[in-house]
Motif scaffolding. Structure first.
Motif, PDB file in Angstrom:
ATOM      1  N   VAL A 186     -32.577  39.809  -7.524  1.00 15.39           N
ATOM      2  CA  VAL A 186     -33.532  39.992  -8.624  1.00 15.39           C
ATOM      3  C   VAL A 186     -32.753  39.748  -9.910  1.00 15.39           C
ATOM      4  O   VAL A 186     -32.056  40.622 -10.401  1.00 15.39           O
ATOM      5  CB  VAL A 186     -34.126  41.421  -8.628  1.00 15.39           C
ATOM      6  CG1 VAL A 186     -35.114  41.578  -9.780  1.00 15.39           C
ATOM      7  CG2 VAL A 186     -34.797  41.733  -7.299  1.00 15.39           C
ATOM      8  N   PRO A 187     -32.819  38.540 -10.454  1.00 16.71           N
ATOM      9  CA  PRO A 187     -32.061  38.239 -11.678  1.00 16.71           C
ATOM     10  C   PRO A 187     -32.497  39.174 -12.806  1.00 16.71           C
ATOM     11  O   PRO A 187     -33.653  39.626 -12.823  1.00 16.71           O
ATOM     12  CB  PRO A 187     -32.436  36.790 -11.982  1.00 16.71           C
ATOM     13  CG  PRO A 187     -33.053  36.249 -10.743  1.00 16.71           C
ATOM     14  CD  PRO A 187     -33.615  37.402  -9.996  1.00 16.71           C
ATOM     15  N   ASP A 190     -35.857  38.507 -14.259  1.00 15.97           N
ATOM     16  CA  ASP A 190     -36.886  38.125 -13.282  1.00 15.97           C
ATOM     17  C   ASP A 190     -38.300  38.401 -13.777  1.00 15.97           C
ATOM     18  O   ASP A 190     -39.194  37.591 -13.664  1.00 15.97           O
ATOM     19  CB  ASP A 190     -36.633  38.886 -11.984  1.00 15.97           C
ATOM     20  CG  ASP A 190     -37.563  38.440 -10.877  1.00 15.97           C
ATOM     21  OD1 ASP A 190     -37.293  37.389 -10.298  1.00 15.97           O
ATOM     22  OD2 ASP A 190     -38.565  39.146 -10.621  1.00 15.97           O
ATOM     23  N   ASN A 191     -38.496  39.583 -14.286  1.00 19.04           N
ATOM     24  CA  ASN A 191     -39.803  39.942 -14.838  1.00 19.04           C
ATOM     25  C   ASN A 191     -39.605  41.059 -15.853  1.00 19.04           C
ATOM     26  O   ASN A 191     -38.500  41.597 -15.994  1.00 19.04           O
ATOM     27  CB  ASN A 191     -40.787  40.350 -13.724  1.00 19.04           C
ATOM     28  CG  ASN A 191     -40.389  41.639 -13.026  1.00 19.04           C
ATOM     29  OD1 ASN A 191     -40.421  42.718 -13.625  1.00 19.04           O
ATOM     30  ND2 ASN A 191     -39.976  41.544 -11.769  1.00 19.04           N
ATOM     31  N   GLU A 268     -32.316  45.488  -4.437  1.00 20.50           N
ATOM     32  CA  GLU A 268     -31.890  44.167  -3.966  1.00 20.50           C
ATOM     33  C   GLU A 268     -31.240  44.311  -2.597  1.00 20.50           C
ATOM     34  O   GLU A 268     -30.394  45.189  -2.405  1.00 20.50           O
ATOM     35  CB  GLU A 268     -30.855  43.575  -4.935  1.00 20.50           C
ATOM     36  CG  GLU A 268     -31.384  43.344  -6.338  1.00 20.50           C
ATOM     37  CD  GLU A 268     -30.304  42.786  -7.266  1.00 20.50           C
ATOM     38  OE1 GLU A 268     -30.260  41.553  -7.410  1.00 20.50           O
ATOM     39  OE2 GLU A 268     -29.508  43.577  -7.808  1.00 20.50           O
ATOM     40  N   THR A 301     -39.534  46.452  -8.651  1.00 21.10           N
ATOM     41  CA  THR A 301     -39.252  45.134  -8.086  1.00 21.10           C
ATOM     42  C   THR A 301     -38.301  45.299  -6.911  1.00 21.10           C
ATOM     43  O   THR A 301     -37.176  45.772  -7.092  1.00 21.10           O
ATOM     44  CB  THR A 301     -38.613  44.207  -9.148  1.00 21.10           C
ATOM     45  OG1 THR A 301     -39.471  44.175 -10.292  1.00 21.10           O
ATOM     46  CG2 THR A 301     -38.441  42.800  -8.599  1.00 21.10           C
ATOM     47  N   ARG A 303     -36.725  43.239  -3.585  1.00 16.60           N
ATOM     48  CA  ARG A 303     -36.647  41.908  -2.989  1.00 16.60           C
ATOM     49  C   ARG A 303     -35.429  41.811  -2.078  1.00 16.60           C
ATOM     50  O   ARG A 303     -34.385  42.396  -2.384  1.00 16.60           O
ATOM     51  CB  ARG A 303     -36.550  40.858  -4.094  1.00 16.60           C
ATOM     52  CG  ARG A 303     -36.879  39.443  -3.626  1.00 16.60           C
ATOM     53  CD  ARG A 303     -36.893  38.479  -4.787  1.00 16.60           C
ATOM     54  NE  ARG A 303     -37.896  38.851  -5.774  1.00 16.60           N
ATOM     55  CZ  ARG A 303     -37.826  38.522  -7.068  1.00 16.60           C
ATOM     56  NH1 ARG A 303     -36.806  37.823  -7.515  1.00 16.60           N
ATOM     57  NH2 ARG A 303     -38.785  38.894  -7.895  1.00 16.60           N
TER      58      ARG A 303
END
Lengths: 494, 263
Positions: A186-187, A190-191, A268, A301, A303
């Protein structure tokens, strides 16, 4: 190809005497407040606040710069509004971004140093921190507001090279691993909420399972929000090297308060060749009261990256809490023959709203994904399944099976389904099934005619509905989830 | 003479704006099998629904005593726990819930009500095997989810299987024969016959006489327009088979002209 979203409104009740009625106001068992002295920074968000958080954690400069960069990006971003959710946006300047029980600033040393008041809190939550008392040998990392207060079984795990510790400690002790993987799934940008988390994240768990090691016990993190007006921004990072296996559980609760509180976490997962990560969540944040006052905004988030061949990531979630849930645990299937799974039960009652689902991105060859989603709506709850399955041109032979079932209890709730499917490879095989059912008075009456009371009948019907998901949970968790569901739905038939 | 299990006196009941039962009286004693026959719309299923406690039916007059207690005051689950069993005309499916799990919960609810300890899984499985064999219920169906994907006949047979396990005092069979082929009908009837006994009574509701070839009743009642217009022995069923309900219906209507103008 994109499927048309469907919205199902329940039909009005058929009979004159409604046996299924509104949710009665049932207490939230975990709503107490722990009276402990906290080190809390002033409300508001700025570069200075980020510097303070970073300094409190004694972070290296690279991490501070990483946070600041995320913050700069966040300032340019706007809150997502595409979800099927209605709420007052959080006021980011009136919120506190760091609060820790006094004396815990440097992280846990030994259990003896943990404030007895905090230990009692975990006892009341059914998560005793004494190792000998812990359920069937589950290792626990206990996160209290912004810090980890205790992590159990660390020594035993370390013998096999497994690292299980607060993320802030991993930054200190294993910087090379953290630097390599943090933000790799999740960079930071990302959001909107992931960027906010990257800027202000406080604590969370770090798990590293070395090559070929099967973790001998379930690992778990228990998140507790305690302080008022405080956001919780934890970050969890789990890495399974080639051939490694781990099952990780996550639980969460918060006190009852009239104001909304923000929880914006990032998780993550990275699975290398033949590695397997099973991530289970029982989310029971305070959902707000019957009128919709208070409750947690759960904007998360999560992922996982199936980096290696034949790697596998499986998400199982039971979402019963939070006023608002916005959460899509996803899998990026890069390695050939890798597998992604998502099993979800989401319950909304009172005025709770959930917009949850998953994304399965198929990149590698013969990648497979399974999605089983069960939405239960009661009271005036609104439950949305939103899922995306994307088959990239490289993903020869990819397969997906999706099943989204919705159950309506009463006639004032709603279920909505938004499945997005994007297939860019003609060899893909896709299956999608969806059902909506209303807990029928006929079903309830049938159960009663056999001697079960209304609550038992509803519990039976709902648990049957969720069976496919519950069987994915580790044993103790499955029992807990089943009980939680029964408590959540108590009083939903009258 | 022994006390009645069921004593219905001048029962008036129906849906909100629609009277259906208009003064029904019926007495059922232990060991007896009563057949209730009648044309469509005569109130047969309403009678079953009122006795089991379906909330959509409103009772506007009369009384029902079950083992001497006021049945109408009891919750549906309490009626069940007191030994009243309804074999449904349309048994519901409960996905994801295994038949045995459900049945054990039901049996334990009844046992708890009687002050007995719950039955443990091992003994329960033994009981289930024995009862399944008794009513010739396929063991595969016993283990499957409750009525999920069952055929019409399998659902009806499952009702009889539930009855065998729960051992009710009064069993009401609501059109258990509807939708069954002759073989299924025969095996369902055999199940019922095995369960007949001096302490247990049956009310068998049916539209057709053929079920009564296999479950031979002690008394046959003819229900027309919400009242029992004739009662007799098993030969009454045969007579009805021959002559149909038309004559009795016409007779009932001529007697009740004003009341039925709206119906």
């Amino acid at each position: 190809m994109q499927q048309t979203p469907t919205t199902t409104a329940p039909a009005p009740a058929q009979t004159t005497t409604q046996t299924i009625q509104e949710m009665t106001d049932k207490g939230y068992a975990f709503g107490f407040v722990t009276d402990v002295e906290q080190d809390t920074i002033p409300a508001g968000l700025s570069e200075d606040v980020i510097r303070v958080i970073s300094a409190k954690k004694g972070e290296p400069d690279w991490l501070l710069q990483w946070r600041l960069k995320a913050y700069q990006q966040w300032l340019k971003m706007t809150e997502p509004t595409w979800a099927n959710l209605r709420y007052t946006p959080p006021d980011f300047q009136s919120m506190v971004y760091y609060s820790a029980p006094k004396g815990m600033e440097d992280g846990p040393k030994s259990l003896d140093e943990v404030d007895p008041e905090i230990r009692r809190t975990y006892d009341r939550l059914g998560i005793p921190l004494e190792e000998q008392m812990i359920l069937a040998g589950v290792a626990v990392d206990a996160v209290f507001d912004s810090v980890s207060v205790a992590t159990t079984y660390r020594a035993r795990l370390a013998e096999r090279g497994i690292i299980f510790c607060p993320l802030s400690e991993a930054v200190r002790d294993h910087p090379e691993l953290v630097r390599k993987y943090l933000g790799s799934v999740v960079p930071p940008t990302d959001n909107f909420y992931a960027a906010l988390n990257a800027a202000v994240f406080s604590d969370g768990s770090f798990v590293f399972i070395p090559k070929g090691v099967k973790c001998p016990m379930d690992l778990s993190t228990y998140f507790r929000i305690n302080a008022k007006n405080t956001g919780q921004f934890e970050r969890t990072l789990i890495i399974a090297e080639a051939g490694a296996e781990v099952s990780y559980l996550e639980g969460c609760t918060a006190p009852m308060r009239d104001e909304n509180q923000l929880h914006a976490a990032v998780v993550e997962l990275v699975a290398l060749d033949d590695a397997s990560i099973k991530y289970s969540t029982v989310q029971n944040w305070y959902p707000g009261d019957a009128e919709g006052r208070g409750g947690i905004y759960n904007f998360v988030t999560k992922r996982g990256k199936c980096q290696g061949r034949r790697s596998k990531i499986s998400w199982t979630q039971v979402e019963t809490g939070s006023a608002i849930t916005w959460k899509y645990p996803s899998c990026i299937l890069i390695g050939d023959d890798s597998v992604g799974e998502f099993y979800s039960v989401a319950v909304t009652r009172h005025k709770q709203q959930a917009d949850t689902g998953t994304k399965m991105i198929h990149i590698g060859k013969n990648t497979r994904s399974t999605i089983i989603s069960k939405g239960i709506s009661a009271g005036e709850g609104q439950n949305t399944y939103r899922g995306a399955v994307k088959i990239m041109p490289t993903a020869d032979g990819a397969r997906n099976f999706s099943q989204c079932d919705s159950m309506l209890i009463g006639d004032r709730c709603g279920a909505h389904t938004f499945p997005y499917i994007d297939v860019q490879n003609p060899t893909a095989q896709m299956e999608h099934e969806a059902t909506t059912s209303k807990v029928g008075e006929d079903q309830i009456f049938y159960c009663r005619q056999r001697g079960l009371n209304q609550e038992e009948a509803l519990g039976m019907i709902v648990n049957g509905f969720c069976r496919e998901v519950f069987r994915e949970l580790p044993m103790e968790f499955a029992v807990e989830a089943q009980k939680l569901l029964e408590i959540s739905l108590e009083g939903s038939v009258g | 003479m022994n006390t009645p299990i069921l004593q219905i006196s001048d029962l008036h009941a129906g849906l909100e704006d629609k009277p259906i039962l208009r003064g029904l009286s019926l007495t059922v004693r232990p060991g007896e099998v009563h057949a209730i026959m009648g044309p469509n719309g005569s109130g047969k299923s309403t009678l079953a629904g009122v006795l089991a406690g379906r909330e959509e039916y409103i009772v506007s007059g009369g009384s029902v005593l079950y083992k001497g207690q006021d049945l109408l005051e009891m919750e549906p689950e309490d009626r069940a726990r007191e030994g009243l069993f309804l074999a449904f005309q349309y048994p519901v499916e409960i996905p994801g819930v295994s038949n045995t799990y459900f049945l054990r919960a039901a049996l334990n609810a009844i046992r708890k009500h009687r002050g007995q300890p719950g039955i443990d899984p091992v003994n329960f499985i033994k009981l289930v095997r024995q009862k399944a064999a008794m009513v010739k219920m396929d063991e595969a169906l016993v283990k499957r989810n409750l009525n999920e994907g069952f055929s019409g006949g399998e659902k009806k047979r499952n009702e009889i299987f539930h009855m065998a396990v729960l051992e009710p005092t009064l069993a009401i069979l609501d059109e258990t024969d509807s939708g069954l082929d002759i073989d299924a009908l025969r095996s369902v009837a055999e199940g019922v016959n095995i369960l007949r006994g001096p302490e247990r009574a049956f009310v068998v509701i049916t539209h057709y006489q053929r079920l009564l070839d296999y479950i031979v009743p002690d008394v046959v009642h003819v229900l027309v327009d919400g009242r029992i217009v004739r009662s007799g022995g098993k030969e009454l069923a045969l007579e009805l088979e021959e002559r149909g309900y038309a004559e009795l219906e016409a007779q009932s209507r001529s007697e009740n002209q004003p009341a039925l103008a709206a119906g």
